[in-house]
Enzyme design. Structure first.
Site, mmCIF file in Angstrom:
data_model
loop_
_atom_site.group_PDB
_atom_site.id
_atom_site.type_symbol
_atom_site.label_atom_id
_atom_site.label_comp_id
_atom_site.label_asym_id
_atom_site.label_seq_id
_atom_site.Cartn_x
_atom_site.Cartn_y
_atom_site.Cartn_z
ATOM 1 N N ASP A 138 1.084 -1.653 -0.120
ATOM 2 C CA ASP A 138 -0.180 -0.061 0.241
ATOM 3 C C ASP A 138 0.853 0.842 0.114
ATOM 4 O O ASP A 138 -0.066 2.791 0.379
ATOM 5 C CB ASP A 138 -1.197 0.066 1.020
ATOM 6 C CG ASP A 138 -0.321 0.354 2.717
ATOM 7 O OD1 ASP A 138 0.852 -0.248 2.558
ATOM 8 O OD2 ASP A 138 -1.119 0.013 3.707
ATOM 9 N N ASP A 197 6.182 6.561 21.451
ATOM 10 C CA ASP A 197 6.593 8.006 20.945
ATOM 11 C C ASP A 197 5.048 8.355 22.206
ATOM 12 O O ASP A 197 4.049 7.809 22.064
ATOM 13 C CB ASP A 197 6.369 8.289 20.358
ATOM 14 C CG ASP A 197 7.415 9.879 19.643
ATOM 15 O OD1 ASP A 197 7.248 10.600 20.585
ATOM 16 O OD2 ASP A 197 7.805 9.588 18.912
ATOM 17 N N ASP A 248 6.799 13.047 22.961
ATOM 18 C CA ASP A 248 7.211 14.415 22.395
ATOM 19 C C ASP A 248 6.901 15.550 22.648
ATOM 20 O O ASP A 248 6.151 16.442 23.026
ATOM 21 C CB ASP A 248 6.221 13.983 21.521
ATOM 22 C CG ASP A 248 6.101 15.344 20.319
ATOM 23 O OD1 ASP A 248 6.910 14.897 19.669
ATOM 24 O OD2 ASP A 248 4.904 16.281 19.826
ATOM 25 N N GLU A 292 11.556 15.106 24.689
ATOM 26 C CA GLU A 292 12.147 15.687 23.595
ATOM 27 C C GLU A 292 12.179 17.502 24.125
ATOM 28 O O GLU A 292 11.099 17.861 24.661
ATOM 29 C CB GLU A 292 11.632 15.590 22.218
ATOM 30 C CG GLU A 292 11.933 16.310 21.333
ATOM 31 C CD GLU A 292 10.884 17.422 20.166
ATOM 32 O OE1 GLU A 292 11.358 17.040 19.199
ATOM 33 O OE2 GLU A 292 9.141 16.982 20.350
ATOM 34 N N HIS A 331 13.804 12.110 12.782
ATOM 35 C CA HIS A 331 13.396 12.706 11.352
ATOM 36 C C HIS A 331 12.498 13.986 11.559
ATOM 37 O O HIS A 331 12.089 14.375 10.365
ATOM 38 C CB HIS A 331 11.286 11.696 12.209
ATOM 39 C CG HIS A 331 10.943 12.058 13.618
ATOM 40 N ND1 HIS A 331 11.714 12.561 14.760
ATOM 41 C CD2 HIS A 331 9.756 12.675 13.481
ATOM 42 C CE1 HIS A 331 10.719 12.747 15.780
ATOM 43 N NE2 HIS A 331 10.104 13.417 14.797
ATOM 44 N N ASP A 332 13.432 14.596 11.720
ATOM 45 C CA ASP A 332 12.807 16.315 12.194
ATOM 46 C C ASP A 332 13.803 16.733 11.412
ATOM 47 O O ASP A 332 13.800 18.608 11.644
ATOM 48 C CB ASP A 332 12.570 16.136 13.472
ATOM 49 C CG ASP A 332 11.110 15.954 14.273
ATOM 50 O OD1 ASP A 332 10.379 16.162 13.412
ATOM 51 O OD2 ASP A 332 10.951 16.505 15.025
#
Ligand code: GLC
Length: 568
Positions: free
Chosen positions: A26, A99, A204, A264, A328-329
């Site tokens: 997918d 997370d 987060d 974070e 990932h940021d």
């Protein structure tokens, strides 16, 4: 159960599931894909995985907009697949960290769907509401940092005539930690995950959960008419650590678990870190900061060394740092801190940056793909971008009158999509990530950079093999984990030189790295190497052994990104 502090010995691998490995065609990664790749991760040597959010979510912010904190996204395989993954990972000695997004939810979360209905709804005070100003406008003029909706940090709801607050997208309303009911619900939800067997949480934007007492207008507005300083107003508001302490006491610090917490925390520096990381305060086990890794900021080598030394100096007070140069940021670490201009430099700089990350004190995190030296992906068409920051910034720049190229090209380097394009597994279609159409384009350099190819290279040219060796050194040399830290040449613009000395085993490891794209002469041989001339090269970015002449006198020129760990 006594806490074992297992995370001090851990090597964490961050998985952005959506882009990791798709098994059902997918175009989005899934849990089966992770299960399929567990042997790869085991071979690499990691022993902990952090998943960015994999809960049900409308994916406005790729999962950081959580619609159901109790479930696993069906598109990823749902709860049964997750349980299977958890048990298979545990069987291999790999822990799982989830997370937790506790600053905001999705507007499609049941809590918010209920809360917006009426002022006396039982969920109403889970969120932050404000009355319109006299002219009907937002309670204050802050922008949301994704610049979406009309650009404001407040969105009006017809149902009750009030606005709700959101620092991020209007689809991500912020949670109200003043609400006892919310706290109790979150604690019980987190305990549910611990009871299921997860080993800890990455929290987060956790230092934004406390909001200022009042929301005042700020000066200097953007082209949409809103002030961008709002997010800062919500960062590190005094007392936020008390909220985290309360979460900790009710969840991961409960004696029946041996779980870990990693916050974070933008804006936290080694100067103020003790407030959150002093073990006696029982707030966070560790955190990652943005003093070095920051999307838009450039950092000098001197500052990098100063910051690392600042964090290392806290270790005698029980602070345990995190080491990472990408996630990932962020842009890909090789493109940002290293050099991707030639194949040789890409590989050597990827190895050098890994060496520094692994030898600095603390727990290292690898972001998926960094272990094969993946680089940034630039798109020419804004439609190919998914990152809310990039799309929001682009729109704002266009509104301010810039052409397409002026608006997009300067911001591509900072796009979070650089790290979010699919993992490059092999040289087959879509780099082996999916048989279908990938949700975001695959970097077209995959015939040159992919896991299969990298692992088939001679040891001196493989990034994966280098990471593997660094990870095994962590197990073999106690100084890597426990060693004291001494920095040399703090003002040098090319070299990073430091020792790790383990007082118990008396092991001393000396790191010498030319962390630059220029050949450079090592200005002096560091004292420990001079006084103890016997040394053994444990690892080097060139694959060669380190050589110094007997009296350590003649200058030694290093290739760009040439680096060593020596046991002396
Ligand atoms: C964190 C996440 C980022 C997300 C933001 C809002 O910074 O790492 O990906 O967009 O929080 O949840």
């Amino acid at each position: 159960m006594a806490r074992t502090y297992w995370w001090k010995e851990a090597v964490i691998y961050e998985i952005y599931m959506k882009s990791f490995k798709d098994t059902d065609g997918d175009g989005i990664g899934d849990i089966r894909g992770v299960i399929e790749k567990l042997p790869y991760l085991k071979e690499l040597g990691i022993n902990c995985i952090w998943f960015t959010p994999i809960y049900p979510s409308p994916q406005v912010d790729n999962g950081y907009d959580v619609a159901d904190y109790y479930g696993i996204n069906e598109a990823y395989g749902g709860m049964d697949a997750f349980k299977e993954l958890l048990s298979k990972a545990h069987a291999l000695g790999i822990r799982i960290v989830m997370d937790m997004v506790l600053n905001h939810s999705s507007d499609e979360c049941l809590w918010f769907k209920e809360a917006r209905k009426s002022k006396d709804n039982p969920y109403r005070d889970y969120y932050i509401w404000g009355d319109p100003k006299e002219d009907g406008s937002e309670p204050c003029n802050w922008a949301n940092c994704f610049n979406d909706g009309n650009g404001s940090a407040w969105t009006y709801t017809e149902e009750t005539g009030q606005y709700y607050f959101h620092n991020y997208s209007y689809k991500m309303p912020e949670l109200n930690w003043k609400s006892e009911k919310l706290r109790e619900e979150v604690y019980s939800m987190m305990r549910g995950w611990l009871a299921l067997g997860v080993d800890g949480f990455r929290l987060d934007v956790i230092n934004r959960i406390k909001k200022p007492d009042a929301f005042h207008d700020l000066e200097s507005v953007n082209s949409l008419g809103y002030a961008e300083g709002g997010k800062k107003q919500c960062s590190n508001v005094p007392g936020f650590e008390d909220i985290i302490h309360d979460i900790a006491e009710n969840t991961w610090l409960l004696p029946q678990y041996d779980a870990f917490s990693m916050g974070e925390c933008g804006g936290v520096t080694s100067e103020n870190a003790l407030r959150y990381l002093d073990p006696e305060k029982r707030v966070l086990d560790t955190l990652y900061h943005f003093e070095i890794v920051s999307r838009k900021k450039e950092i000098s080598l001197r500052d990098y060394k100063r910051i690392e030394a600042g964090w290392a100096s806290l270790m005698e007070k029980g602070v345990w740092p995190i080491q990472h140069l990408g996630n990932h940021d962020q842009p890909r670490l090789v493109s940002k801190f290293g050099d991707d201009s030639t194949e040789e430099l890409r590989i050597r700089s990827a190895r050098c940056l890994a060496l520094l990350t692994y030898m600095m004190p603390g727990t290292p995190i690898i972001y998926q793909g960094d272990e094969i030296g993946m680089v940034n992906t630039y798109f020419d068409n804004i439609k190919d971008y998914n990152d809310r920051y990039t799309v929001g910034d682009y729109m704002e720049r266009r509104k301010a009158g810039m052409t397409h190229a002026e608006a997009l090209f300067p911001i591509r380097m900072a796009s979070r999509d650089n790290a979010r394009t699919p993992m490059l597994w092999d040289s087959s279609k879509n780099a082996g990530f999916t048989e279908g159409t990938p949700w975001i384009k695959v970097n077209n350099n995959y015939p040159r950079i992919n896991a299969e190819l990298d692992r088939s290279k001679p040891e001196a040219e493989s990034v994966f093999r280098f990471y593997q060796k660094l990870i095994s050194m962590r197990k073999e040399h106690p100084a890597v984990i426990n060693g004291d830290f001494t920095m040399y040449l703090p003002d040098d613009d090319h070299f990073v030189v430091f020792t790790r000395h383990d007082p118990q085993s008396h092991e001393i490891l000396l790191v010498i790295a030319n962390a630059s794209s220029e050949a450079a002469v090592l200005p002096e041989i560091p004292e420990p190497a001079v006084s103890q001339k016997n040394h053994e090269t444990l690892i080097s970015t060139t694959g060669n052994d380190f050589e110094i002449d007997k009296d350590c006198s003649s200058p030694r020129t290093f290739l760009p990104w040439e680096a060593y760990v020596l046991k002396i």
